[in-house]
Design an enzyme around this catalytic site. Structure first.
Site, PDB file in Angstrom:
ATOM      1  N   CYS A   4     -21.525  32.845  46.499  1.00 41.84           N
ATOM      2  CA  CYS A   4     -20.222  32.887  47.189  1.00 41.84           C
ATOM      3  C   CYS A   4     -20.325  32.309  48.589  1.00 41.84           C
ATOM      4  CB  CYS A   4     -19.709  34.317  47.363  1.00 41.84           C
ATOM      5  SG  CYS A   4     -19.416  35.240  45.861  1.00 41.84           S
ATOM      6  N   LYS A  35     -24.816  26.139  33.804  1.00 41.05           N
ATOM      7  CA  LYS A  35     -25.867  25.327  33.191  1.00 41.05           C
ATOM      8  C   LYS A  35     -26.677  26.160  32.214  1.00 41.05           C
ATOM      9  CE  LYS A  35     -27.035  21.424  36.055  1.00 41.05           C
ATOM     10  NZ  LYS A  35     -27.771  21.051  37.252  1.00 41.05           N
ATOM     11  N   CYS A  90     -23.083  40.411  41.790  1.00 38.86           N
ATOM     12  CA  CYS A  90     -21.829  39.781  42.197  1.00 38.86           C
ATOM     13  C   CYS A  90     -21.074  39.417  40.914  1.00 38.86           C
ATOM     14  CB  CYS A  90     -22.115  38.521  43.010  1.00 38.86           C
ATOM     15  SG  CYS A  90     -20.740  37.371  43.023  1.00 38.86           S
ATOM     16  N   LYS A 125     -17.494  31.613  32.097  1.00 42.34           N
ATOM     17  CA  LYS A 125     -17.577  30.775  33.281  1.00 42.34           C
ATOM     18  C   LYS A 125     -18.551  29.635  32.993  1.00 42.34           C
ATOM     19  CE  LYS A 125     -19.202  31.452  37.962  1.00 42.34           C
ATOM     20  NZ  LYS A 125     -18.252  31.047  38.972  1.00 42.34           N
ATOM     21  N   HIS A 169     -17.682  19.434  37.697  1.00 39.97           N
ATOM     22  CA  HIS A 169     -17.293  19.810  36.327  1.00 39.97           C
ATOM     23  C   HIS A 169     -15.775  19.741  36.201  1.00 39.97           C
ATOM     24  CE1 HIS A 169     -16.088  23.688  37.876  1.00 39.97           C
ATOM     25  NE2 HIS A 169     -17.325  24.067  38.157  1.00 39.97           N
ATOM     26  N   HIS A 175     -20.945  35.522  40.306  1.00 42.96           N
ATOM     27  CA  HIS A 175     -22.157  34.714  40.107  1.00 42.96           C
ATOM     28  C   HIS A 175     -23.233  35.410  39.284  1.00 42.96           C
ATOM     29  CE1 HIS A 175     -20.067  32.758  43.483  1.00 42.96           C
ATOM     30  NE2 HIS A 175     -20.479  31.672  42.867  1.00 42.96           N
ATOM     31  N   HIS A 215     -13.481  21.227  39.011  1.00 40.02           N
ATOM     32  CA  HIS A 215     -13.269  20.387  40.193  1.00 40.02           C
ATOM     33  C   HIS A 215     -12.321  19.241  39.848  1.00 40.02           C
ATOM     34  CE1 HIS A 215     -17.546  21.920  40.709  1.00 40.02           C
ATOM     35  NE2 HIS A 215     -16.869  22.532  41.657  1.00 40.02           N
ATOM     36  N   CYS A 239     -24.051  37.214  49.173  1.00 38.13           N
ATOM     37  CA  CYS A 239     -24.199  36.471  47.909  1.00 38.13           C
ATOM     38  C   CYS A 239     -24.259  34.983  48.235  1.00 38.13           C
ATOM     39  CB  CYS A 239     -23.039  36.761  46.958  1.00 38.13           C
ATOM     40  SG  CYS A 239     -23.072  35.673  45.520  1.00 38.13           S
TER      41      CYS A 239
HETATM   42  O1  ME8 Z   1     -15.633  27.089  47.061  1.00 36.97           O
HETATM   43  N1  ME8 Z   1     -11.689  26.061  37.240  1.00 36.97           N
HETATM   44  O2  ME8 Z   1     -16.538  25.010  46.671  1.00 36.97           O
HETATM   45  P1  ME8 Z   1     -16.656  24.993  45.066  1.00 36.97           P
HETATM   46  C1  ME8 Z   1     -10.803  25.444  38.033  1.00 36.97           C
HETATM   47  N2  ME8 Z   1     -17.048  24.728  49.232  1.00 36.97           N
HETATM   48  N3  ME8 Z   1     -11.092  25.008  39.260  1.00 36.97           N
HETATM   49  C2  ME8 Z   1     -12.338  25.175  39.713  1.00 36.97           C
HETATM   50  C3  ME8 Z   1     -13.330  25.811  38.931  1.00 36.97           C
HETATM   51  C4  ME8 Z   1     -12.958  26.254  37.647  1.00 36.97           C
HETATM   52  N4  ME8 Z   1     -13.801  26.855  36.836  1.00 36.97           N
HETATM   53  N5  ME8 Z   1     -14.469  25.829  39.648  1.00 36.97           N
HETATM   54  C5  ME8 Z   1     -14.194  25.224  40.830  1.00 36.97           C
HETATM   55  C6  ME8 Z   1     -16.097  26.039  47.451  1.00 36.97           C
HETATM   56  N6  ME8 Z   1     -12.918  24.823  40.865  1.00 36.97           N
HETATM   57  C7  ME8 Z   1     -16.107  25.732  48.945  1.00 36.97           C
HETATM   58  C8  ME8 Z   1     -14.708  25.329  49.347  1.00 36.97           C
HETATM   59  S1  ME8 Z   1     -12.908  24.523  51.148  1.00 36.97           S
HETATM   60  C9  ME8 Z   1     -12.753  24.573  52.788  1.00 36.97           C
HETATM   61  C10 ME8 Z   1     -14.528  25.044  50.811  1.00 36.97           C
HETATM   62  C11 ME8 Z   1     -12.217  24.150  41.955  1.00 36.97           C
HETATM   63  O3  ME8 Z   1     -17.551  23.867  44.739  1.00 36.97           O
HETATM   64  C12 ME8 Z   1     -11.223  25.116  42.573  1.00 36.97           C
HETATM   65  O4  ME8 Z   1     -10.186  24.397  43.187  1.00 36.97           O
HETATM   66  O5  ME8 Z   1     -17.006  26.329  44.579  1.00 36.97           O
HETATM   67  C13 ME8 Z   1     -12.066  25.804  43.597  1.00 36.97           C
HETATM   68  O6  ME8 Z   1     -11.316  26.446  44.612  1.00 36.97           O
HETATM   69  C14 ME8 Z   1     -12.867  24.653  44.147  1.00 36.97           C
HETATM   70  O7  ME8 Z   1     -13.147  23.847  42.985  1.00 36.97           O
HETATM   71  C15 ME8 Z   1     -14.095  25.190  44.849  1.00 36.97           C
HETATM   72  O8  ME8 Z   1     -15.232  24.524  44.566  1.00 36.97           O
END
Ligand code: ME8
Length: 485
Positions: free
Chosen positions: A129, A296, A143, A293, A18, A146, A21, A126
């Site tokens: 998380c 879906k 949580c 947040k 999204h 989430h 990311h 969780c």
């Molecule tokens: O936490 N706004 O993965 P993740 C801005 N796999 N950036 C966002 C966001 C949002 N609403 N949502 C996600 C994880 N991000 C672990 C990480 S690293 C060793 C392991 C971005 O899929 C943001 O940079 O939940 C966040 O830290 C990252 O995606 C985490 O994505």
């Protein structure tokens, strides 16, 4: 050539990308491009976090083998990053053989160093998380991130002796050896060290979807321990050429919700493994959409591929970086993107360039007389803008750097309105040459500044400008950089 190693988190391969990311990876890509333009030898890593209960559950729901499921997700991510012009050096997937080999090597180091011990965990977990949570941090039993009730679990785990490293980590964060940006996140990390951090599990019992823990066959390596090590395995830790060349990490770009893992757990694991710590961690805020947040269920997820289809790669990059300062959280509304596109890109920079180019072609056939010189006040303004642009980039303030450039564009527009080149042309006033030279100078500056943000459009503009100044363009031949939507 100075090396620069920059990373993004590896996102969970549990769903489609999204704009959160996309924001993160575009932010890192823009810094990587800027560093390259300064002559650095850049390694830029991206990837996916493909193990853990969350992904196992999702795959099961879709009746797919987890590997098949993550392979499909990986395809979508690669396509999305491609459509946004992301120039990662390597894309690491935690289900790859190379990652697994590196993780086993890394965990062996922790084990040999006596930092892994067996214990029992009883408490709440969780899955969203992929982490253990504390009762006191729940809101109405859920949580807060989430909005689901965590599971009560009791299991044997292998723990990492985090406590041993906390005083040294605290010290390094305080003295800036491990620099956490912005200051508010540094303070948050220090507060967590004071009150809210315990030895953590580096294995989980009974979970199948993970890298087996070699010292206990009932356990797999815990998703966080596994995931963090990606920053080393992507460089072929322990003896790859890239590892030798690019380690340590110069800059981790992460979201606020994973600060604890990166600023506390990860440095401790690195110390235990005898590896150098990251130099800087930039923690950005999170996007919400229409005040909530993205989810879906709510139906407010914005898909970056849809945005790239509608606005193009470069405009999407701009739109996502120009919403709010990265150090803060911010809210967006999907409908506002088109307005911003039209006002800043179509009517703003697009129009500014078109207007100036048209006059250069119409009044001078594109070939300007550079001996006639420039307007001093615009030169000074450009110098000032450049200084704060560079300063902002050095502090990873990309929103602020963009704001400087767009303020300069407005000023150049005002300059045109004040000088009225069309009137100068009509009156055969010699000042016209100075004005056109000044516009060309200003535009070259703008183009240079915008390049890391909008690489493809800037490339088009550069090619057009080369032809224009050689006198190869006819009246009416337009650039059309950002057509109105
Ligand atoms: O936490 N706004 O993965 P993740 C801005 N796999 N950036 C966002 C966001 C949002 N609403 N949502 C996600 C994880 N991000 C672990 C990480 S690293 C060793 C392991 C971005 O899929 C943001 O940079 O939940 C966040 O830290 C990252 O995606 C985490 O994505």
């Amino acid at each position: 050539m100075e090396k620069f190693y920059i990373t993004t988190p590896i996102y969970y391969a549990s769903g489609q990308p999204h704009i959160g990311h996309a924001f993160n990876v575009i932010f890192a890509d823009t810094i990587a491009r800027w560093k390259k333009s300064k002559g650095n030898d850049v390694f830029f890593s991206a990837g996916l976090d493909e193990y853990g209960s969350k992904i196992e559950e999702k795959a099961k729901k879709e009746n797919k083998e987890p590997q098949v499921f993550v392979d499909e997700i990986a395809k979508t991510y690669l396509k999305a990053w491609d459509s946004l012009g992301i120039t990662y050096s390597d894309f690491i997937r935690t289900t790859s053989a190379k990652h697994k080999a590196g993780v086993l090597e890394f965990v062996k180091k922790l084990k040999d160093n006596g930092d892994i011990y067996e214990g029992e965990y009883e408490g709440l977990y969780c899955v969203g998380c992929e982490n253990f949570v504390l009762e006191r941090n729940l809101v109405n039993g859920l949580c807060p991130d989430h909005l689901v009730a965590p599971q009560q679990i009791k299991e044997k785990n292998h723990f990492f002796n985090l406590k041993k490293y906390l005083p040294e980590i605290k010290n390094k964060i305080e003295n800036g050896e491990l620099k956490i940006i912005p200051e508010s996140r540094k303070n948050e990390s220090l507060a967590i060290i004071e009150s809210d951090v315990y030895d953590f599990s580096i294995t989980r019992e009974g979970l199948k979807w993970g890298i087996p823990f070699p010292y206990d066959k009932n356990q797999v390596i815990y998703v966080w321990a596994d995931a963090l090590i990606n920053y080393a395995t992507v460089l072929d830790y322990p003896d790859g050429e890239n590892f030798k060349k690019y380690w340590p990490v110069d800059l981790h770009i992460i979201g606020a919700e994973i600060n604890k893992f990166h600023s506390i757990y990860w440095p401790a694991m690195l110390m235990s493994a005898g590896l150098a710590l990251p130099k800087e961690i930039f923690v950005h805020g999170l996007y919400t959409v229409n005040g909530q947040k993205m989810s879906k269920t709510i139906g407010n997820v914005i898909d970056p591929i849809d945005m790239a289809d509608k606005f193009g790669a470069d405009a999407t990059r701009y739109l996502l970086l120009s919403q709010f300062p990265a150090s803060e959280h911010g809210d967006v509304k999907a409908d506002d993107f088109a307005n911003k596109y039209n006002s800043d890109l179509a009517n703003g920079v697009g129009n500014q360039l078109e207007r100036s180019f048209t006059m250069m072609i119409d009044f001078r056939g594109g070939v300007l007389d550079d001996k006639k010189g420039l307007e001093e006040k615009i030169k000074l303004l450009a110098e000032k803008t450049e200084k704060s642009y560079e300063n902002n980039f050095e502090n990873y303030k990309l929103y602020e750097a963009l704001a400087e450039v767009f303020a300069f564009i407005k000023n150049l527009d005002r300059y045109i309105n004040d000088e009225k080149p069309w009137a100068l042309n009509k009156n055969k006033d010699e000042k016209l040459d100075i004005v056109l030279n000044t516009l060309l100078f200003g535009i070259e500056k703008i183009i240079g500044w915008l390049e890391p943000f909008m690489p493809n459009k800037i490339n088009e503009a550069k090619n057009y400008l080369t032809k224009l100044t050689k006198g190869e363009l006819k009246k009416g031949e337009k650039l059309g950089l950002f057509p109105r939507i």
